[in-house]
Design a protein around this motif. Structure first.
Motif, PDB file in Angstrom:
ATOM      1  N   UNK A 253       0.648  -1.105  -0.288  1.00 37.96           N
ATOM      2  CA  UNK A 253       0.335   0.009  -0.062  1.00 37.96           C
ATOM      3  C   UNK A 253       0.965   1.260   0.564  1.00 37.96           C
ATOM      4  N   UNK A 254       2.048   1.281   0.906  1.00 37.12           N
ATOM      5  CA  UNK A 254       2.485   1.895   0.535  1.00 37.12           C
ATOM      6  C   UNK A 254       3.177   2.333  -0.514  1.00 37.12           C
ATOM      7  N   UNK A 255       3.947   2.137  -0.946  1.00 37.04           N
ATOM      8  CA  UNK A 255       4.640   1.424  -2.736  1.00 37.04           C
ATOM      9  C   UNK A 255       3.954   1.988  -3.478  1.00 37.04           C
ATOM     10  N   UNK A 256       2.396   1.860  -3.349  1.00 37.13           N
ATOM     11  CA  UNK A 256       0.723   2.626  -4.404  1.00 37.13           C
ATOM     12  C   UNK A 256       0.825   4.035  -4.433  1.00 37.13           C
ATOM     13  N   UNK A 257       1.376   4.361  -3.648  1.00 33.81           N
ATOM     14  CA  UNK A 257       1.172   5.935  -3.357  1.00 33.81           C
ATOM     15  C   UNK A 257       1.680   6.525  -3.860  1.00 33.81           C
TER      16      UNK A 257
ATOM     17  N   UNK B  72       6.308  10.775  -3.734  1.00 36.13           N
ATOM     18  CA  UNK B  72       4.360  10.679  -3.107  1.00 36.13           C
ATOM     19  C   UNK B  72       3.654  11.352  -4.555  1.00 36.13           C
ATOM     20  N   UNK B  73       2.850  10.588  -4.540  1.00 37.86           N
ATOM     21  CA  UNK B  73       2.045  10.734  -5.142  1.00 37.86           C
ATOM     22  C   UNK B  73       0.666  10.601  -5.328  1.00 37.86           C
ATOM     23  N   UNK B  74      -0.004   9.992  -4.312  1.00 39.42           N
ATOM     24  CA  UNK B  74      -0.964   9.876  -3.336  1.00 39.42           C
ATOM     25  C   UNK B  74      -2.005   9.199  -4.347  1.00 39.42           C
ATOM     26  N   UNK B  75      -2.467   9.185  -5.349  1.00 35.28           N
ATOM     27  CA  UNK B  75      -3.945   8.113  -6.245  1.00 35.28           C
ATOM     28  C   UNK B  75      -3.495   8.109  -7.454  1.00 35.28           C
ATOM     29  N   UNK B  76      -2.378   8.889  -7.333  1.00 35.39           N
ATOM     30  CA  UNK B  76      -2.118   8.897  -8.764  1.00 35.39           C
ATOM     31  C   UNK B  76      -2.610   8.183  -9.537  1.00 35.39           C
ATOM     32  N   UNK B  77      -1.516   6.541  -9.236  1.00 33.57           N
ATOM     33  CA  UNK B  77      -1.237   5.367  -9.811  1.00 33.57           C
ATOM     34  C   UNK B  77      -2.750   4.719  -9.855  1.00 33.57           C
ATOM     35  N   UNK B  78      -3.440   4.943  -9.226  1.00 30.01           N
ATOM     36  CA  UNK B  78      -4.573   3.894  -8.796  1.00 30.01           C
ATOM     37  C   UNK B  78      -5.296   5.099 -10.560  1.00 30.01           C
ATOM     38  N   UNK B  79      -5.739   6.529 -10.455  1.00 32.04           N
ATOM     39  CA  UNK B  79      -6.546   6.727 -11.154  1.00 32.04           C
ATOM     40  C   UNK B  79      -5.595   6.743 -12.605  1.00 32.04           C
TER      41      UNK B  79
ATOM     42  N   UNK C 168       8.690  -3.275 -17.464  1.00 31.93           N
ATOM     43  CA  UNK C 168       9.348  -2.105 -16.923  1.00 31.93           C
ATOM     44  C   UNK C 168       9.839  -1.611 -16.017  1.00 31.93           C
ATOM     45  N   UNK C 169       9.635  -2.605 -14.664  1.00 31.43           N
ATOM     46  CA  UNK C 169      10.146  -2.103 -13.243  1.00 31.43           C
ATOM     47  C   UNK C 169       8.974  -0.869 -12.585  1.00 31.43           C
ATOM     48  N   UNK C 170       8.005  -0.116 -12.912  1.00 30.95           N
ATOM     49  CA  UNK C 170       6.982   0.229 -12.094  1.00 30.95           C
ATOM     50  C   UNK C 170       7.124  -0.863 -10.934  1.00 30.95           C
ATOM     51  N   UNK C 171       7.490  -0.133  -9.732  1.00 27.68           N
ATOM     52  CA  UNK C 171       7.272  -0.825  -8.724  1.00 27.68           C
ATOM     53  C   UNK C 171       6.038   0.270  -8.085  1.00 27.68           C
ATOM     54  N   UNK C 172       5.750   1.574  -8.149  1.00 24.52           N
ATOM     55  CA  UNK C 172       4.660   2.113  -7.778  1.00 24.52           C
ATOM     56  C   UNK C 172       3.445   1.177  -8.330  1.00 24.52           C
ATOM     57  N   UNK C 173       3.679   1.176  -9.390  1.00 25.43           N
ATOM     58  CA  UNK C 173       1.952   1.141 -10.150  1.00 25.43           C
ATOM     59  C   UNK C 173       1.756  -0.305 -10.012  1.00 25.43           C
ATOM     60  N   UNK C 174       2.981  -1.394 -10.033  1.00 22.31           N
ATOM     61  CA  UNK C 174       1.969  -2.683  -9.894  1.00 22.31           C
ATOM     62  C   UNK C 174       2.193  -2.308  -8.827  1.00 22.31           C
ATOM     63  N   UNK C 175       2.030  -2.068  -7.542  1.00 29.75           N
ATOM     64  CA  UNK C 175       1.850  -2.324  -5.904  1.00 29.75           C
ATOM     65  C   UNK C 175       0.294  -1.874  -6.318  1.00 29.75           C
ATOM     66  N   UNK C 176       0.079  -1.534  -6.740  1.00 30.82           N
ATOM     67  CA  UNK C 176      -1.605  -0.271  -7.404  1.00 30.82           C
ATOM     68  C   UNK C 176      -2.663  -1.652  -7.764  1.00 30.82           C
TER      69      UNK C 176
END
Length: 305
Positions: free
Chosen positions: A45-49, A62-69, A269-277
Protein backbone atom coordinates in the motif's frame (compact mmCIF):
# COMPACT_ATOMS: atom_id res chain seq x y z
CA UNK A 1 -1.36 -6.64 51.95
CA UNK A 2 2.02 -8.30 51.48
CA UNK A 3 3.77 -8.86 48.15
CA UNK A 4 3.40 -12.59 48.74
CA UNK A 5 -0.38 -12.16 48.61
CA UNK A 6 -0.13 -10.29 45.29
CA UNK A 7 2.05 -13.06 43.85
CA UNK A 8 -0.45 -15.70 44.90
CA UNK A 9 -3.34 -13.73 43.36
CA UNK A 10 -1.39 -13.29 40.10
CA UNK A 11 -0.64 -17.02 40.04
CA UNK A 12 -4.33 -17.84 40.48
CA UNK A 13 -5.19 -15.53 37.57
CA UNK A 14 -2.56 -17.13 35.35
CA UNK A 15 -0.11 -14.21 35.47
CA UNK A 16 3.66 -14.29 35.75
CA UNK A 17 5.18 -10.95 36.64
CA UNK A 18 2.02 -9.21 35.38
CA UNK A 19 2.20 -11.04 32.00
CA UNK A 20 -0.29 -13.74 31.02
CA UNK A 21 1.55 -16.98 30.09
CA UNK A 22 -0.77 -17.85 27.19
CA UNK A 23 0.69 -14.94 25.23
CA UNK A 24 3.96 -16.90 25.05
CA UNK A 25 2.11 -19.49 22.94
CA UNK A 26 0.23 -16.98 20.77
CA UNK A 27 3.12 -14.59 20.15
CA UNK A 28 5.09 -16.75 17.66
CA UNK A 29 1.99 -17.18 15.47
CA UNK A 30 1.26 -13.44 15.63
CA UNK A 31 4.84 -12.63 14.62
CA UNK A 32 4.65 -15.02 11.65
CA UNK A 33 1.27 -13.65 10.48
CA UNK A 34 2.50 -10.07 10.78
CA UNK A 35 5.74 -10.86 8.94
CA UNK A 36 4.31 -12.78 5.98
CA UNK A 37 0.85 -11.18 5.68
CA UNK A 38 0.21 -7.87 7.44
CA UNK A 39 3.57 -6.16 6.80
CA UNK A 40 3.72 -7.00 3.03
CA UNK A 41 0.17 -5.69 2.51
CA UNK A 42 0.87 -2.38 4.22
CA UNK A 43 4.24 -2.07 2.48
CA UNK A 44 2.55 -2.68 -0.88
CA UNK A 45 0.00 0.00 0.00
CA UNK A 46 2.88 2.35 0.83
CA UNK A 47 4.56 1.61 -2.52
CA UNK A 48 1.31 2.11 -4.43
CA UNK A 49 1.16 5.72 -3.22
CA UNK A 50 4.55 6.51 -4.76
CA UNK A 51 6.01 6.89 -8.22
CA UNK A 52 8.65 4.23 -7.71
CA UNK A 53 11.08 2.88 -10.29
CA UNK A 54 12.97 -0.27 -9.32
CA UNK A 55 16.37 1.04 -10.43
CA UNK A 56 15.80 4.47 -8.88
CA UNK A 57 14.24 3.46 -5.59
CA UNK A 58 15.94 6.30 -3.69
CA UNK A 59 14.15 8.82 -5.92
CA UNK A 60 10.62 7.66 -5.17
CA UNK A 61 8.01 10.40 -5.24
CA UNK A 62 4.79 10.53 -3.22
CA UNK A 63 1.88 10.83 -5.66
CA UNK A 64 -1.03 9.75 -3.40
CA UNK A 65 -3.80 8.24 -5.60
CA UNK A 66 -2.25 9.04 -8.98
CA UNK A 67 -1.34 5.39 -9.68
CA UNK A 68 -4.92 4.28 -8.97
CA UNK A 69 -6.33 6.97 -11.25
CA UNK A 70 -3.92 5.97 -14.02
CA UNK A 71 -5.10 2.34 -13.74
CA UNK A 72 -8.53 3.17 -15.13
CA UNK A 73 -6.95 5.06 -18.01
CA UNK A 74 -4.81 2.04 -18.90
CA UNK A 75 -6.62 -0.03 -21.53
CA UNK A 76 -4.24 -2.97 -21.01
CA UNK A 77 -5.05 -3.01 -17.30
CA UNK A 78 -8.81 -3.00 -17.99
CA UNK A 79 -8.32 -5.81 -20.50
CA UNK A 80 -6.24 -7.85 -18.03
CA UNK A 81 -8.75 -7.28 -15.24
CA UNK A 82 -11.64 -8.55 -17.40
CA UNK A 83 -9.58 -11.59 -18.41
CA UNK A 84 -8.84 -12.34 -14.74
CA UNK A 85 -12.46 -11.97 -13.65
CA UNK A 86 -13.64 -13.95 -16.68
CA UNK A 87 -11.25 -16.72 -15.73
CA UNK A 88 -12.73 -16.83 -12.21
CA UNK A 89 -16.34 -16.68 -13.41
CA UNK A 90 -15.86 -19.45 -15.99
CA UNK A 91 -13.39 -21.86 -14.40
CA UNK A 92 -14.61 -22.05 -10.80
CA UNK A 93 -18.29 -22.84 -11.55
CA UNK A 94 -17.25 -25.56 -14.03
CA UNK A 95 -14.89 -27.08 -11.47
CA UNK A 96 -17.60 -26.94 -8.80
CA UNK A 97 -20.23 -28.64 -10.98
CA UNK A 98 -17.85 -31.40 -12.10
CA UNK A 99 -16.60 -31.94 -8.54
CA UNK A 100 -20.16 -32.06 -7.20
CA UNK A 101 -21.51 -34.69 -9.58
CA UNK A 102 -18.36 -36.84 -9.46
CA UNK A 103 -18.57 -36.74 -5.65
CA UNK A 104 -22.20 -37.91 -5.84
CA UNK A 105 -21.19 -40.68 -8.24
CA UNK A 106 -18.31 -41.93 -6.07
CA UNK A 107 -20.04 -41.56 -2.71
CA UNK A 108 -20.09 -45.32 -2.24
CA UNK A 109 -18.27 -47.88 -0.14
CA UNK A 110 -15.77 -50.30 -1.59
CA UNK A 111 -12.09 -50.66 -2.45
CA UNK A 112 -12.67 -49.79 -6.08
CA UNK A 113 -14.30 -46.46 -5.23
CA UNK A 114 -11.58 -45.68 -2.67
CA UNK A 115 -8.91 -46.30 -5.31
CA UNK A 116 -10.69 -44.15 -7.90
CA UNK A 117 -11.14 -41.30 -5.40
CA UNK A 118 -7.43 -41.41 -4.56
CA UNK A 119 -6.36 -41.39 -8.22
CA UNK A 120 -8.65 -38.49 -9.06
CA UNK A 121 -6.78 -36.27 -6.59
CA UNK A 122 -3.45 -36.63 -8.42
CA UNK A 123 -3.81 -33.52 -10.66
CA UNK A 124 -4.18 -31.28 -7.59
CA UNK A 125 -0.70 -32.27 -6.39
CA UNK A 126 0.95 -31.50 -9.73
CA UNK A 127 2.97 -28.28 -9.58
CA UNK A 128 1.37 -25.46 -11.61
CA UNK A 129 4.53 -25.07 -13.71
CA UNK A 130 4.54 -28.79 -14.56
CA UNK A 131 0.84 -28.64 -15.42
CA UNK A 132 1.38 -25.68 -17.73
CA UNK A 133 4.34 -27.32 -19.48
CA UNK A 134 2.43 -30.58 -19.86
CA UNK A 135 -0.54 -28.88 -21.50
CA UNK A 136 1.76 -26.85 -23.70
CA UNK A 137 3.22 -30.11 -25.02
CA UNK A 138 -0.19 -31.77 -25.30
CA UNK A 139 -1.43 -28.88 -27.45
CA UNK A 140 1.68 -28.73 -29.63
CA UNK A 141 0.31 -28.89 -33.22
CA UNK A 142 2.82 -31.40 -34.62
CA UNK A 143 3.25 -34.06 -31.93
CA UNK A 144 0.85 -33.11 -29.12
CA UNK A 145 -1.54 -35.87 -28.08
CA UNK A 146 -4.55 -33.58 -27.66
CA UNK A 147 -3.91 -31.99 -31.05
CA UNK A 148 -3.67 -35.47 -32.58
CA UNK A 149 -7.08 -36.53 -31.25
CA UNK A 150 -8.67 -33.21 -32.18
CA UNK A 151 -7.31 -33.65 -35.70
CA UNK A 152 -8.84 -37.14 -35.87
CA UNK A 153 -12.17 -35.66 -34.77
CA UNK A 154 -12.06 -33.29 -37.73
CA UNK A 155 -10.82 -30.08 -36.12
CA UNK A 156 -7.67 -30.04 -38.25
CA UNK A 157 -4.14 -29.15 -37.21
CA UNK A 158 -4.12 -25.93 -35.21
CA UNK A 159 -1.56 -24.10 -33.13
CA UNK A 160 -4.03 -23.91 -30.24
CA UNK A 161 -1.88 -21.69 -28.04
CA UNK A 162 -0.87 -19.41 -30.92
CA UNK A 163 -4.41 -18.38 -31.86
CA UNK A 164 -6.05 -15.70 -29.68
CA UNK A 165 -9.49 -17.24 -30.10
CA UNK A 166 -8.34 -20.57 -28.58
CA UNK A 167 -5.47 -19.76 -26.20
CA UNK A 168 -7.65 -18.25 -23.44
CA UNK A 169 -10.03 -21.22 -23.55
CA UNK A 170 -7.14 -23.68 -23.33
CA UNK A 171 -5.78 -21.90 -20.26
CA UNK A 172 -9.20 -22.39 -18.62
CA UNK A 173 -9.33 -26.05 -19.73
CA UNK A 174 -5.92 -26.63 -18.13
CA UNK A 175 -7.06 -25.09 -14.85
CA UNK A 176 -10.33 -27.04 -14.82
CA UNK A 177 -8.40 -30.30 -15.40
CA UNK A 178 -6.01 -29.57 -12.55
CA UNK A 179 -8.37 -28.09 -9.96
CA UNK A 180 -11.77 -29.78 -10.24
CA UNK A 181 -10.52 -32.63 -7.99
CA UNK A 182 -9.92 -29.97 -5.32
CA UNK A 183 -13.63 -29.15 -5.33
CA UNK A 184 -14.44 -32.86 -5.48
CA UNK A 185 -12.35 -33.46 -2.34
CA UNK A 186 -14.26 -30.85 -0.32
CA UNK A 187 -17.69 -31.86 -1.58
CA UNK A 188 -17.06 -35.56 -0.97
CA UNK A 189 -16.00 -34.78 2.59
CA UNK A 190 -19.24 -32.82 3.03
CA UNK A 191 -21.31 -35.69 1.62
CA UNK A 192 -19.80 -38.01 4.21
CA UNK A 193 -21.28 -35.80 6.91
CA UNK A 194 -24.89 -35.95 5.70
CA UNK A 195 -26.94 -38.23 7.99
CA UNK A 196 -27.94 -41.38 6.12
CA UNK A 197 -31.27 -41.36 7.95
CA UNK A 198 -32.26 -38.14 6.18
CA UNK A 199 -31.57 -39.61 2.73
CA UNK A 200 -33.32 -42.86 3.62
CA UNK A 201 -36.37 -40.91 4.80
CA UNK A 202 -36.39 -39.03 1.48
CA UNK A 203 -36.29 -42.36 -0.40
CA UNK A 204 -39.23 -43.64 1.64
CA UNK A 205 -41.18 -40.47 0.83
CA UNK A 206 -40.58 -41.14 -2.87
CA UNK A 207 -38.22 -38.22 -3.55
CA UNK A 208 -36.38 -38.53 -6.84
CA UNK A 209 -32.70 -37.76 -7.42
CA UNK A 210 -33.12 -34.05 -8.22
CA UNK A 211 -35.39 -33.41 -5.23
CA UNK A 212 -32.83 -34.97 -2.90
CA UNK A 213 -30.09 -32.87 -4.48
CA UNK A 214 -32.03 -29.58 -4.26
CA UNK A 215 -33.73 -30.02 -0.89
CA UNK A 216 -31.25 -32.09 1.12
CA UNK A 217 -27.77 -32.41 -0.33
CA UNK A 218 -27.14 -28.81 -1.47
CA UNK A 219 -28.46 -27.21 1.77
CA UNK A 220 -26.25 -29.53 3.83
CA UNK A 221 -23.23 -28.88 1.58
CA UNK A 222 -23.61 -25.12 1.33
CA UNK A 223 -21.07 -24.24 4.10
CA UNK A 224 -18.61 -26.76 2.66
CA UNK A 225 -19.02 -25.41 -0.88
CA UNK A 226 -18.64 -21.83 0.39
CA UNK A 227 -15.34 -22.73 2.06
CA UNK A 228 -14.08 -24.47 -1.09
CA UNK A 229 -15.11 -21.50 -3.23
CA UNK A 230 -13.21 -19.10 -0.98
CA UNK A 231 -10.03 -21.16 -1.24
CA UNK A 232 -10.39 -21.55 -5.01
CA UNK A 233 -11.10 -17.83 -5.38
CA UNK A 234 -7.83 -16.97 -3.63
CA UNK A 235 -5.93 -19.41 -5.83
CA UNK A 236 -7.64 -18.36 -9.09
CA UNK A 237 -7.00 -14.65 -8.56
CA UNK A 238 -3.28 -15.23 -8.14
CA UNK A 239 -2.86 -17.76 -10.97
CA UNK A 240 0.44 -17.11 -12.69
CA UNK A 241 2.91 -19.98 -13.23
CA UNK A 242 0.84 -22.24 -15.47
CA UNK A 243 -0.32 -19.40 -17.71
CA UNK A 244 3.19 -17.95 -17.90
CA UNK A 245 4.73 -21.21 -19.12
CA UNK A 246 1.81 -22.03 -21.43
CA UNK A 247 1.47 -18.73 -23.27
CA UNK A 248 3.49 -16.04 -21.52
CA UNK A 249 0.39 -13.85 -21.75
CA UNK A 250 0.17 -14.23 -25.54
CA UNK A 251 -0.56 -14.46 -28.31
CA UNK A 252 -0.60 -10.67 -28.24
CA UNK A 253 -2.31 -10.08 -24.90
CA UNK A 254 -5.04 -12.72 -25.31
CA UNK A 255 -4.07 -14.46 -22.04
CA UNK A 256 -2.51 -11.49 -20.23
CA UNK A 257 -4.31 -12.06 -16.94
CA UNK A 258 -3.94 -9.37 -14.30
CA UNK A 259 -1.39 -11.39 -12.34
CA UNK A 260 0.82 -11.54 -15.45
CA UNK A 261 0.32 -7.85 -16.17
CA UNK A 262 1.38 -6.99 -12.62
CA UNK A 263 4.52 -9.07 -13.11
CA UNK A 264 5.16 -7.32 -16.44
CA UNK A 265 4.87 -3.85 -14.96
CA UNK A 266 7.03 -4.74 -11.95
CA UNK A 267 9.83 -6.81 -13.49
CA UNK A 268 9.87 -5.81 -17.16
CA UNK A 269 9.00 -2.10 -16.96
CA UNK A 270 10.21 -1.79 -13.30
CA UNK A 271 7.21 0.37 -12.31
CA UNK A 272 7.03 -0.92 -8.75
CA UNK A 273 4.56 1.68 -7.47
CA UNK A 274 2.20 1.18 -10.39
CA UNK A 275 2.37 -2.63 -10.05
CA UNK A 276 1.73 -2.35 -6.30
CA UNK A 277 -1.43 -0.32 -6.95
CA UNK A 278 -2.73 -3.12 -9.20
CA UNK A 279 -1.94 -5.66 -6.49
CA UNK A 280 -3.86 -3.66 -3.89
CA UNK A 281 -6.84 -3.33 -6.22
CA UNK A 282 -6.79 -7.08 -6.84
CA UNK A 283 -6.76 -7.63 -3.06
CA UNK A 284 -9.80 -5.35 -2.66
CA UNK A 285 -11.66 -7.26 -5.39
CA UNK A 286 -10.82 -10.59 -3.71
CA UNK A 287 -12.03 -9.31 -0.33
CA UNK A 288 -15.26 -8.01 -1.87
CA UNK A 289 -16.05 -11.33 -3.55
CA UNK A 290 -15.12 -13.24 -0.38
CA UNK A 291 -17.41 -10.95 1.65
CA UNK A 292 -20.33 -11.70 -0.68
CA UNK A 293 -19.74 -15.47 -0.40
CA UNK A 294 -19.43 -15.43 3.39
CA UNK A 295 -22.37 -13.07 3.88
CA UNK A 296 -24.56 -15.20 1.62
CA UNK A 297 -23.64 -18.33 3.53
CA UNK A 298 -24.28 -16.68 6.93
CA UNK A 299 -27.64 -15.36 5.73
CA UNK A 300 -28.58 -18.84 4.48
CA UNK A 301 -27.60 -20.44 7.78
CA UNK A 302 -29.66 -17.84 9.66
CA UNK A 303 -32.74 -18.53 7.55
CA UNK A 304 -32.21 -22.26 7.91
CA UNK A 305 -31.82 -21.96 11.68
Amino acid sequence: MSSTTYSRNDARKGKIGGFRPHWFFVLPALIIVFTILVYPVFYSLYMSLHEWHLFHSTEKKFVFLKNYIELFKDSEFIHSLFLQLGFVVIAIPIETVIGFFVALLLNREGRFYSLVRSLLLLPVFILPVISGLTWRLLLQPEYGMVSYFLEKLGFGVKAWLAEPSFAYGMVIVQDVWRMWPFMFMFIYAGLSGIPKEVLEAADIDGANFWKKVNRIIIPYLRPTIATALLLRLIDALRIFSEVYVMTGGGPGNATMLLSLYINKQAFEFFNIGYAASMGILLLIIALAIAFVIVRGNIKFEGERG
